[in-house]
Design a protein around this motif. Structure first.
Motif, PDB file in Angstrom:
ATOM      1  N   GLU A 232      91.334  37.790  39.048  1.00  0.00           N
ATOM      2  CA  GLU A 232      91.619  38.712  40.093  1.00  0.00           C
ATOM      3  C   GLU A 232      92.914  38.629  40.764  1.00  0.00           C
ATOM      4  OE1 GLU A 232      89.741  35.234  43.647  1.00  0.00           O
ATOM      5  OE2 GLU A 232      88.691  36.936  43.120  1.00  0.00           O
ATOM      6  N   ASN A 233      93.679  37.681  40.559  1.00  0.00           N
ATOM      7  CA  ASN A 233      95.097  37.631  40.880  1.00  0.00           C
ATOM      8  C   ASN A 233      96.073  37.707  39.701  1.00  0.00           C
ATOM      9  OD1 ASN A 233      94.225  36.865  43.536  1.00  0.00           O
ATOM     10  ND2 ASN A 233      93.831  34.528  43.075  1.00  0.00           N
ATOM     11  N   GLY A 234      95.772  38.462  38.820  1.00  0.00           N
ATOM     12  CA  GLY A 234      96.721  38.714  37.654  1.00  0.00           C
ATOM     13  C   GLY A 234      96.617  37.659  36.310  1.00  0.00           C
ATOM     14  N   THR A 235      97.719  37.735  35.858  1.00  0.00           N
ATOM     15  CA  THR A 235      97.672  36.844  34.597  1.00  0.00           C
ATOM     16  C   THR A 235      98.819  35.765  34.353  1.00  0.00           C
ATOM     17  OG1 THR A 235      96.538  38.669  33.145  1.00  0.00           O
ATOM     18  CG2 THR A 235      97.429  37.231  31.867  1.00  0.00           C
ATOM     19  N   MET A 236      98.316  34.627  34.162  1.00  0.00           N
ATOM     20  CA  MET A 236      99.365  33.507  33.941  1.00  0.00           C
ATOM     21  C   MET A 236      99.649  33.620  32.391  1.00  0.00           C
ATOM     22  SD  MET A 236      99.397  29.513  35.274  1.00  0.00           S
ATOM     23  CE  MET A 236      98.002  29.081  34.364  1.00  0.00           C
ATOM     24  N   ILE A 237     100.803  33.523  32.301  1.00  0.00           N
ATOM     25  CA  ILE A 237     101.424  33.443  30.756  1.00  0.00           C
ATOM     26  C   ILE A 237     102.085  32.224  30.468  1.00  0.00           C
ATOM     27  CG2 ILE A 237     102.761  34.683  28.936  1.00  0.00           C
ATOM     28  CD1 ILE A 237     102.657  37.308  30.420  1.00  0.00           C
ATOM     29  N   VAL A 238     101.670  31.402  29.552  1.00  0.00           N
ATOM     30  CA  VAL A 238     102.065  30.150  29.089  1.00  0.00           C
ATOM     31  C   VAL A 238     102.675  29.937  27.786  1.00  0.00           C
ATOM     32  CG1 VAL A 238     101.341  27.679  29.146  1.00  0.00           C
ATOM     33  CG2 VAL A 238     100.415  29.106  30.952  1.00  0.00           C
ATOM     34  N   GLY A 239     103.788  29.532  27.780  1.00  0.00           N
ATOM     35  CA  GLY A 239     104.373  29.306  26.321  1.00  0.00           C
ATOM     36  C   GLY A 239     103.837  27.975  25.909  1.00  0.00           C
ATOM     37  N   VAL A 240     103.416  27.816  24.626  1.00  0.00           N
ATOM     38  CA  VAL A 240     103.116  26.698  23.829  1.00  0.00           C
ATOM     39  C   VAL A 240     103.523  26.561  22.542  1.00  0.00           C
ATOM     40  CG1 VAL A 240     101.081  26.023  25.173  1.00  0.00           C
ATOM     41  CG2 VAL A 240     100.871  27.257  23.143  1.00  0.00           C
TER      42      VAL A 240
ATOM     43  N   ASP B 251     105.652  32.809  31.761  1.00  0.00           N
ATOM     44  CA  ASP B 251     105.688  32.294  33.403  1.00  0.00           C
ATOM     45  C   ASP B 251     106.257  31.031  33.402  1.00  0.00           C
ATOM     46  OD1 ASP B 251     104.873  34.902  34.515  1.00  0.00           O
ATOM     47  OD2 ASP B 251     102.871  34.383  34.087  1.00  0.00           O
ATOM     48  N   LEU B 252     105.608  29.876  32.461  1.00  0.00           N
ATOM     49  CA  LEU B 252     105.830  28.731  32.440  1.00  0.00           C
ATOM     50  C   LEU B 252     105.632  27.807  31.188  1.00  0.00           C
ATOM     51  CD1 LEU B 252     102.516  26.846  32.969  1.00  0.00           C
ATOM     52  CD2 LEU B 252     102.585  28.682  34.444  1.00  0.00           C
ATOM     53  N   ALA B 253     106.014  26.650  31.100  1.00  0.00           N
ATOM     54  CA  ALA B 253     105.745  25.829  30.171  1.00  0.00           C
ATOM     55  C   ALA B 253     105.507  24.488  30.555  1.00  0.00           C
ATOM     56  CB  ALA B 253     106.730  25.840  28.995  1.00  0.00           C
ATOM     57  N   PHE B 254     104.801  23.564  29.668  1.00  0.00           N
ATOM     58  CA  PHE B 254     104.689  22.148  30.252  1.00  0.00           C
ATOM     59  C   PHE B 254     105.559  21.392  29.293  1.00  0.00           C
ATOM     60  CE2 PHE B 254     100.350  24.301  30.813  1.00  0.00           C
ATOM     61  CZ  PHE B 254     100.180  24.220  32.132  1.00  0.00           C
ATOM     62  N   ASN B 255     105.470  20.119  30.090  1.00  0.00           N
ATOM     63  CA  ASN B 255     106.032  18.900  29.598  1.00  0.00           C
ATOM     64  C   ASN B 255     107.586  19.075  29.153  1.00  0.00           C
ATOM     65  OD1 ASN B 255     103.755  17.151  29.527  1.00  0.00           O
ATOM     66  ND2 ASN B 255     102.898  17.849  27.528  1.00  0.00           N
TER      67      ASN B 255
END
Length: 523
Positions: free
Chosen positions: A174-182, A236-240
């Motif tokens: 409902e609040n859009g899509t979160m794009i995560v790079g892995v 949008d974001l990436a971890f570690n």
């Protein structure tokens, strides 16, 4: 058909020979390493003057340089770097302690030196997306406080494989899509298990998206493209991501989530490599099993092969159509059109295809939500058109102009003369060169992994990251490319036979073929 079968059999024989040679070379290197075991590295200080390998874009080499002086070797992934270490091409490889433990677990005889730097890792987000960054930071702080992140880390870094399953969530979007790079080849952060992308980062991404009421889209890409991808807005974001002043100029770092150690992995004093008692056939069988059968990894190969075929076929189609247009402009008597076509051809021929793809992905289409496969098709179509247009132009110019003038004298129009006189003769000159250019383009598609596309080569790299077998997946992928390109050559060769009147059989209407004596049919 006999010739085709013979070539395929020969290619299989060559692949087996290469496997045997690579295994013998590895055993020879291992035997040499036994003689030099007394020179094994046991401390970080001994790395001074040695050869160290590191992954492009990772911060471990930046933490290493202030303390030690070594000869640096840059790699795109851990599998080739690990093989370089085992082959004696480098003396140590740099990574975090979690990756080093996995490498040592899969490769007895390697050891990890003491930590030379501590890394504070956190989530990296786009600086301009402050709303998403603030919301993520609040959720991450809560996850740190209630122990959610600690539980996820223990689950995916533990030895219980049955417990390593993704959390059940409901992404309403409902609040859009979160794009995560892995990365997709970084165990235990993100990797493929039973053809499903899993891991600590994937699990955490699902929980964060669920908390924010967003859909989750995972983009598998090389580490070297993650920070540029965040800065350009492709993800949008990436971890570690380890914090550094230089990186902080491009992206925003959220609250620190975990601490890693930068370590060097080296050969231990008792390193002997692969067991020498294993026969070649047994080694080949084991490599085949790990590459294709374990966790149904052959499905990853098929997925990558399909992507390669799609990019190749669409690119040759649109590239040929664009090439016809550019050829027409190049042969135009209007200087403006001819000049623009010439500039286009020289410009595209002077830019490497990898750079063209990255310009399209990270700059021109940075703010557009478009499938990377379509960007690859656009890039290869543009590139193929530049070469195809010159092939078309030279083939047309090579036809006899006297025949075209004779056609005009017989009453043919300009267009009828081109399609009935010039074009049939030009095709005879076009197809042999066109066939080679098409095959070259198919092989060039192996670089699309730079823009987050999981093609045949990228899937092979992902499998290598799980098996740590540098030889067999590469040779198997090379064989698949050979079969694919040979099939394309065979099909285009049949088309060439049907077009070229000098090579196809001639049948004269109204004339019966001669019949040998004694074979006449009764009337």
């Amino acid at each position: 058909m006999r010739r085709t079968g013979f070539l395929l059999m020969m290619s299989v024989a060559v692949m087996l020979l290469l496997c045997a040679c690579s295994r013998q070379q590895t055993e020879l290197i291992h035997s040499v390493s036994d003689d030099t075991s007394a020179q094994s590295i046991t401390s970080n200080e001994q790395l001074n003057g040695k050869r160290v390998g590191f992954i492009t874009g990772m911060i471990h080499i930046e933490n290493f340089r202030p303390h030690y002086k070594a000869v640096e070797y840059e790699f795109s992934g851990f599998s080739p770097m690990l093989e370089a270490l085992k082959a004696g091409k480098i003396d140590a490889l740099l990574s975090n302690d979690a990756v080093a433990k996995e490498i040592i677990h899969e490769n007895p005889g390697l050891t990890m030196l003491p930590s030379y730097a501590e890394i504070f890792a956190s989530v990296g987000v786009n600086k301009n997306n402050t709303e998403l960054g603030d919301k993520l930071d609040a959720v991450i702080k809560r996850f740190l406080k209630d122990g959610t992140i600690d539980r996820i880390e223990k689950k995916w870094s533990g030895s219980d494989e049955a417990a390593k399953v993704l959390s059940t969530v409901n992404h309403n979007g409902e609040n859009g899509t979160m794009i995560v790079g892995v990365q997709g080849d970084d165990y235990p952060s993100s990797y493929y298990k039973n053809n499903e992308l899993v891991g600590q980062e994937v699990d955490l991404a699902q929980l964060l998206a669920d908390e924010l009421g967003m859909k989750l889209k995972l983009v598998v890409m090389d580490f070297s493209g993650i920070i540029p991808g965040i800065a350009s807005g492709k993800i949008d974001l990436a971890f570690n991501l380890a914090h550094s002043e230089e990186r902080a100029k491009s992206i925003r770092f959220l609250s620190p989530m975990s601490t890693f150690s930068s370590v060097a992995t080296v050969k231990s004093a008792d390193y002997v490599g692969t067991a020498s008692g294993e026969t070649f056939l047994a080694s080949l069988k084991d490599s085949f099993r790990k590459t294709f059968l374990v966790e149904d990894r052959y499905k990853l190969i098929l997925q990558g092969l399909w992507v390669t075929i799609i990019i190749s076929m669409l690119s040759v189609l649109f590239g040929s159509l664009l090439g016809v247009l550019v050829c027409a402009m190049r042969r135009s008597r209007t200087k403006l059109l001819s000049g623009l076509a010439q500039i286009y051809i020289r410009l595209i021929q002077g830019i490497p295809i990898v750079l063209l793809l990255m310009i399209l992905y990270y700059i021109l289409f940075a703010k557009v939500d478009i499938d990377p496969v379509l960007i690859a098709v656009v890039g290869f179509s543009i590139n193929f058109a530049a070469y195809a247009s010159e092939i078309f132009r030279m083939a047309i110019d090579a036809t006899d102009k006297g025949q075209l003038e004779a056609a005009y004298a017989l009453g043919f129009s300009k267009y009828a003369g081109f399609f009935k006189v010039t074009l049939p003769q030009a095709l005879r000159h076009i197809l042999p060169i066109y066939k080679g250019e098409f095959v070259s383009m198919v092989k060039m598609t192996s670089v699309v992994g730079y823009i987050a596309i999981q093609d045949l080569t990228k899937m092979s790299d992902i499998i290598r990251s799980r098996t740590f077998d540098a030889f067999f997946p590469l040779l198997a992928t090379a064989f698949i490319y050979f079969v694919l390109t040979y099939l394309f050559i065979f099909v285009l060769g049949r088309v060439e036979l049907r077009i070229d009147p000098k090579q196809r059989k001639r049948i004269v209407k109204g004339v019966r073929p001669s019949v040998p004596a004694g074979k006449e049919e009764a009337v």
